[in-house]
Design a protein around this motif. Sequence first.
Motif, mmCIF file in Angstrom:
data_model
loop_
_atom_site.group_PDB
_atom_site.id
_atom_site.type_symbol
_atom_site.label_atom_id
_atom_site.label_comp_id
_atom_site.label_asym_id
_atom_site.label_seq_id
_atom_site.Cartn_x
_atom_site.Cartn_y
_atom_site.Cartn_z
ATOM 1 N N ALA A 196 26.920 -9.079 22.091
ATOM 2 C CA ALA A 196 25.756 -9.769 22.649
ATOM 3 C C ALA A 196 24.576 -8.832 22.879
ATOM 4 N N ASP A 197 24.836 -7.567 23.194
ATOM 5 C CA ASP A 197 23.750 -6.627 23.433
ATOM 6 C C ASP A 197 22.962 -6.316 22.168
ATOM 7 N N LEU A 198 23.589 -6.525 20.991
ATOM 8 C CA LEU A 198 22.899 -6.266 19.722
ATOM 9 C C LEU A 198 22.151 -7.490 19.196
ATOM 10 N N ALA A 199 22.402 -8.665 19.778
ATOM 11 C CA ALA A 199 21.797 -9.889 19.252
ATOM 12 C C ALA A 199 20.271 -9.811 19.148
ATOM 13 N N PRO A 200 19.555 -9.242 20.127
ATOM 14 C CA PRO A 200 18.095 -9.172 20.000
ATOM 15 C C PRO A 200 17.632 -8.292 18.842
ATOM 16 N N ARG A 201 18.509 -7.469 18.295
ATOM 17 C CA ARG A 201 18.122 -6.569 17.203
ATOM 18 C C ARG A 201 18.365 -7.170 15.823
ATOM 19 N N VAL A 202 18.922 -8.378 15.747
ATOM 20 C CA VAL A 202 19.179 -9.004 14.446
ATOM 21 C C VAL A 202 17.858 -9.480 13.861
ATOM 22 N N THR A 203 17.446 -8.883 12.746
ATOM 23 C CA THR A 203 16.190 -9.266 12.097
ATOM 24 C C THR A 203 16.406 -10.077 10.823
ATOM 25 N N MET A 204 17.610 -10.001 10.245
ATOM 26 C CA MET A 204 17.872 -10.748 9.021
ATOM 27 C C MET A 204 19.367 -10.899 8.824
ATOM 28 N N VAL A 205 19.789 -12.067 8.401
ATOM 29 C CA VAL A 205 21.145 -12.286 7.906
ATOM 30 C C VAL A 205 21.033 -13.292 6.765
ATOM 31 N N GLU A 206 21.634 -12.955 5.637
ATOM 32 C CA GLU A 206 21.417 -13.735 4.418
ATOM 33 C C GLU A 206 22.680 -13.735 3.567
ATOM 34 N N VAL A 207 22.996 -14.886 3.014
ATOM 35 C CA VAL A 207 24.058 -14.997 2.014
ATOM 36 C C VAL A 207 23.419 -14.832 0.644
ATOM 37 N N LEU A 208 23.928 -13.901 -0.149
ATOM 38 C CA LEU A 208 23.376 -13.651 -1.481
ATOM 39 C C LEU A 208 24.068 -14.599 -2.459
ATOM 40 N N ALA A 209 23.378 -15.685 -2.768
ATOM 41 C CA ALA A 209 24.012 -16.783 -3.486
ATOM 42 C C ALA A 209 24.048 -16.595 -4.998
ATOM 43 N N ALA A 210 23.304 -15.657 -5.549
ATOM 44 C CA ALA A 210 23.127 -15.603 -7.001
ATOM 45 C C ALA A 210 24.344 -15.072 -7.747
ATOM 46 N N THR A 211 25.042 -14.085 -7.180
ATOM 47 C CA THR A 211 26.107 -13.435 -7.942
ATOM 48 C C THR A 211 27.350 -14.307 -8.066
ATOM 49 N N ALA A 212 27.991 -14.228 -9.230
ATOM 50 C CA ALA A 212 29.264 -14.912 -9.471
ATOM 51 C C ALA A 212 30.371 -13.890 -9.680
ATOM 52 N N ALA A 213 30.220 -12.700 -9.093
ATOM 53 C CA ALA A 213 31.176 -11.615 -9.308
ATOM 54 C C ALA A 213 32.428 -11.729 -8.448
ATOM 55 N N SER A 214 32.530 -12.772 -7.631
ATOM 56 C CA SER A 214 33.715 -13.035 -6.819
ATOM 57 C C SER A 214 33.752 -14.532 -6.553
ATOM 58 N N ASP A 215 34.826 -14.995 -5.909
ATOM 59 C CA ASP A 215 34.836 -16.385 -5.452
ATOM 60 C C ASP A 215 34.161 -16.511 -4.087
ATOM 61 N N HIS A 216 33.751 -15.410 -3.496
ATOM 62 C CA HIS A 216 32.946 -15.370 -2.278
ATOM 63 C C HIS A 216 31.582 -14.791 -2.604
ATOM 64 N N GLN A 217 30.635 -14.997 -1.691
ATOM 65 C CA GLN A 217 29.295 -14.417 -1.823
ATOM 66 C C GLN A 217 29.144 -13.270 -0.830
ATOM 67 N N PRO A 218 28.376 -12.250 -1.191
ATOM 68 C CA PRO A 218 28.067 -11.197 -0.213
ATOM 69 C C PRO A 218 27.176 -11.738 0.899
ATOM 70 N N VAL A 219 27.327 -11.157 2.083
ATOM 71 C CA VAL A 219 26.465 -11.469 3.222
ATOM 72 C C VAL A 219 25.827 -10.157 3.680
ATOM 73 N N VAL A 220 24.529 -10.193 3.948
ATOM 74 C CA VAL A 220 23.797 -8.994 4.363
ATOM 75 C C VAL A 220 23.229 -9.211 5.756
ATOM 76 N N LEU A 221 23.369 -8.194 6.601
ATOM 77 C CA LEU A 221 22.830 -8.197 7.955
ATOM 78 C C LEU A 221 21.865 -7.032 8.101
ATOM 79 N N GLU A 222 20.758 -7.276 8.784
ATOM 80 C CA GLU A 222 19.811 -6.201 9.084
ATOM 81 C C GLU A 222 19.565 -6.170 10.590
ATOM 82 N N LEU A 223 19.685 -4.967 11.164
ATOM 83 C CA LEU A 223 19.417 -4.754 12.580
ATOM 84 C C LEU A 223 18.182 -3.866 12.724
ATOM 85 N N MET A 224 17.355 -4.176 13.681
ATOM 86 C CA MET A 224 16.203 -3.333 13.991
ATOM 87 C C MET A 224 16.683 -2.003 14.552
ATOM 88 N N ASP A 225 16.156 -0.912 14.014
ATOM 89 C CA ASP A 225 16.502 0.421 14.533
ATOM 90 C C ASP A 225 15.679 0.739 15.765
#
Length: 285
Positions: free
Chosen positions: A256-285
């Motif tokens: 919970a202490d890191l929640a204010p630092r979340v600036t981006m979270v995204e599922v990368l939908a384009a790749t078909a290199a797995s049966d799952h998609q990558p997910v990317v998280l960005e935290l403010m430094d």
Amino acid sequence: MRLLSWNIQWGRGADGRVDLQRTANAIRAAGELDVICLQEVACNFAGLAGGACEDELAFFAAAFPDYTPVFAAALDVPDGGGARALFGNLLLSRLAVGQVFRHMLPAPADPGVNSMQRVCVEAVLSGARGPLRVLSSHLEYYSQRQRRAQVAALRDLQREACAQAAAGPAVPMAGSTSSFAQRPRPASAILCGDFNFEPEADEYALLQTPFADRVPGWRDAWAVRHPQRPHAPSVGLHGAEWPARAYCCDYFFVSADLAPRVTMVEVLAATAASDHQPVVLELMD
């Protein structure tokens, strides 16, 4: 700070073909990353569809030489030829790695239900604002009983680390060895992976139930960043043999202490290199 989490299905794409170079290319296409968390990484493991007993640990270590590899095997079994077959989670960090923990997750007996052993790998990393923990996990698919026990274990890990951080360093014992040295294990943490539950599931709510003792609990980073948007699907997008519909089961949770630092979270939908998609998280430094 940018992190990627991805169940790579041992490098097997939606086309049924194992191509580790394609997997590595998809990771690089995600941009600059500080931490890469991969689930379903295999080494010398026979019987995986499309596979040829690849040493995937060696492959990814060579493909990302600027990263420190940390592996935790959920399965460590004889390969039938005198060697070992491994299957689990790989964490690659470009940040300095402190203490590493490998947690075997509980697997209470569930008669008549298929299941496999699961693991969570935890590493203390040197972030821009100080140390923080990154945990990568892969929960049971078939057995809800085991999955709920594993969710409870992930909650316990957060409670344990927070208690250790609050206690502070102990007074060194006279004559103690370096194995008793005090090492950081902070309350601030990021938990990612394939959780094998949907946002509507009981396990999703259970994982995020607030603690009663002011421990910073787990928060879904997607809900933090996109409170009015349904989760983007992380499986079922490219015609793989599984699943029959698109939904989300891959997440980033943050303390919970890191929640204010979340600036981006995204599922990368384009790749078909797995049966799952990558997910990317960005935290403010």
